[in-house]
Design a protein around this motif. Structure first.
Motif: not given
Length: 298
Positions: A38-39, A88-91, A96-101, A118-124
């Protein structure tokens, strides 16, 4: 071990609720048996974003939106809880980008920072941004142009209305209608003529053609050589007669070519005319009538 009726009903209700819970989550795309990380993502605007909305990386689905919360401690910020695959690891530095269809609603796309390890910690918390969707582009770019076109469209419609309501157009339509009626009437008359007069004309044409055939057959039977010879002989006779008229060795030639004879005849005609004129004017000079003289002579 025997279960009472109430216990059976309770057990069936629990199982039904369990199936309903897992079924609803399955329809939402939530896999309760799959481990996830979770993030949190902060947005200024989450218009059209719904729970269970998909999350993509390079077009591949890696998670869903778990919950949407309003951050009361930070004004104008909305926190979105996302669930990603366990592996899944996030650097660091990703966002995060929100797009609307146009018809599919809003979705999230993770833009990875490929230049760090380096990766972002889970829950960040991850930064979020909104990308203009199709409707936003239409509203921002197309609508001003449409608004600029509205006065022109209004003037065009006004011009069309004036043309449509002009009496000349009504008269033209009436003329076209009358012309169509006349054409229909002429077509009917032509059809009647084709059915009645044309057969008679064709019959006459066949008769004339038959007569021409008969004349042609008769022409083939004529001896053209003999006819030409007779015609030549007639022309030769006319030529001989003309030559005799021009010569002075015959009476007709002398009459036509002798100048002295012509002058004498002319003088005689004039004398006769003078004599008749004098006779009309002076009849006593030529006629003497007297009863007494006649008796005395007896």
């Amino acid at each position: 071990m025997k279960f009472t009726k109430e216990a059976k009903i309770g057990l069936i209700a629990i199982i039904s609720l369990f199936i309903l819970y897992f079924g609803i989550n399955y329809l939402k795309g939530v896999n309760l048996f799959k481990p996830t990380n979770h993030y949190y993502v902060k947005f200024d605007n989450v218009a059209e974003l719904q729970k269970s909305a998909p999350i993509y990386i390079e077009g591949f689905k890696v998670g869903i939106v778990n919950d949407i919360l309003y951050d009361y401690s930070n004004a104008n910020k909305i926190v979105v809880l996302i669930s990603l695959d366990k592996s899944m690891k996030i650097t660091s530095g990703s966002y995060v980008e929100k797009t609307t269809g146009f018809t599919t609603g809003a979705s999230l796309h993770i833009v990875m920072n490929k230049y760090v390890s380096t990766n972002i910690q889970v829950g960040d918390t991850i930064d979020g941004s909104s990308k203009a969707g199709m409707m936003d582009i239409v509203a921002d770019d197309l609508m001003p142009k449409v608004q600029d076109l509205l006065p022109k469209i209004d003037s065009i419609l006004t011009g069309l209305a004036s043309i449509v309501n002009h009496p000349a157009l009504t008269m033209s339509l009436d003329h076209i209608e009358r012309t169509g009626y006349n054409l229909e009437k002429s077509s009917q008359q032509l059809s009647i003529m084709m059915s009645s007069d044309i057969p008679l004309i064709m019959t006459d044409f066949r008769k004339i053609s038959s007569d021409f055939s008969l004349i042609s057959a008769n022409m083939r039977e004529i001896d053209l050589n003999q006819t030409v010879d007779k015609l030549n002989a007639s022309l030769e006779n006319v030529q001989n007669m003309s030559e005799k008229f021009g010569s002075s060795d015959n009476n007709v030639g002398l009459l036509l070519n002798d100048r002295l004879l012509y002058d004498n005849l002319t003088a005689t005609t004039e004398n006769a005319a003078n004599l008749l004129l004098d006779f009309k004017q002076n009849p006593k000079r030529y006629v003497h009538f007297s009863i007494f003289n006649r008796n005395s002579n007896k």
